[in-house]
Design a protein around this motif. Sequence first.
Motif, PDB file in Angstrom:
ATOM      1  N   ARG A   1      -1.962  54.322 -85.796  1.00  0.00           N
ATOM      2  CA  ARG A   1      -2.667  53.329 -86.608  1.00  0.00           C
ATOM      3  C   ARG A   1      -2.500  51.979 -85.935  1.00  0.00           C
ATOM      4  O   ARG A   1      -1.423  51.656 -85.438  1.00  0.00           O
ATOM      5  N   GLY A   2      -3.545  51.213 -85.934  1.00  0.00           N
ATOM      6  CA  GLY A   2      -3.488  49.887 -85.339  1.00  0.00           C
ATOM      7  C   GLY A   2      -4.743  49.103 -85.654  1.00  0.00           C
ATOM      8  O   GLY A   2      -5.635  49.578 -86.355  1.00  0.00           O
ATOM      9  N   GLU A   3      -4.800  47.906 -85.132  1.00  0.00           N
ATOM     10  CA  GLU A   3      -5.989  47.077 -85.291  1.00  0.00           C
ATOM     11  C   GLU A   3      -6.783  47.112 -84.000  1.00  0.00           C
ATOM     12  O   GLU A   3      -6.216  47.160 -82.912  1.00  0.00           O
TER      13      GLU A   3
ATOM     14  N   GLY B   1      -2.844  44.408 -80.411  1.00  0.00           N
ATOM     15  CA  GLY B   1      -1.461  44.609 -80.844  1.00  0.00           C
ATOM     16  C   GLY B   1      -0.979  46.028 -80.573  1.00  0.00           C
ATOM     17  O   GLY B   1      -1.598  46.799 -79.852  1.00  0.00           O
ATOM     18  N   GLU B   2       0.112  46.357 -81.211  1.00  0.00           N
ATOM     19  CA  GLU B   2       0.793  47.633 -80.967  1.00  0.00           C
ATOM     20  C   GLU B   2       0.283  48.728 -81.901  1.00  0.00           C
ATOM     21  O   GLU B   2      -0.043  48.471 -83.058  1.00  0.00           O
ATOM     22  N   LEU B   3       0.194  49.959 -81.376  1.00  0.00           N
ATOM     23  CA  LEU B   3      -0.172  51.106 -82.193  1.00  0.00           C
ATOM     24  C   LEU B   3       1.089  51.686 -82.814  1.00  0.00           C
ATOM     25  O   LEU B   3       2.116  51.806 -82.159  1.00  0.00           O
ATOM     26  N   LYS B   4       0.980  52.078 -84.083  1.00  0.00           N
ATOM     27  CA  LYS B   4       2.107  52.671 -84.796  1.00  0.00           C
ATOM     28  C   LYS B   4       1.838  54.153 -84.994  1.00  0.00           C
ATOM     29  O   LYS B   4       0.745  54.550 -85.374  1.00  0.00           O
TER      30      LYS B   4
END
Length: 195
Positions: free
Chosen positions: A22-24, A7-10
């Motif tokens: 932050r991300g998964e 997914g996308e990094l924040k």
Amino acid sequence: FRIEAVGELKSISSLAGDAWGRGEFRRLERLEGGRDALSLADVARAAYLAAAGLRMVANAADYARSRKQFGRAIGEFQAISHPLANCQLRLEAARGLARAAAAFFDVGEIAQARLCSARARLSATRAALEALEVGHQVFGAIGITLEGPAFQFSRRIRAVASEPPSEALARNDLLEEMGLEIQKSSPGFSIGVEN
């Protein structure tokens, strides 16, 4: 482990004001030498914390020599000078442990380097955080202002001290060396002693 973003990094801000993300992530294959790299990072972290803590103590001592109360420099009072001296001693010890760990890495004694780096990480973290507390007390109200003499050190030391991996990894290395069983549980570690 090698990892892959899912997914996308924040974008987020860290305690020190640095830009982080932050991300998964998903674990892929285990990397060889990863544990030794974490130990080497602990050496660098310990050296940084010891040096930053020593700078905080030096700044607080300079302030204590110039700040007057009751017609005397506040550094003349034992309630100020003794805590600063204790911090200096603990930080010098932590710096010595970081140097010793680095020396073990230099000569290829990785097992000793890992244990010494764990000692250095734990020692430097505690000593630097204590130096912050004492420094803030010496500086008083000016010590907590953004433009004050302590804020930038405080921010960086707290950020570096809380960076992953947690202190638990270093603590577990030392407990294992003492023959204590470490039981892994989720999400952190619990420590047990084998009967």
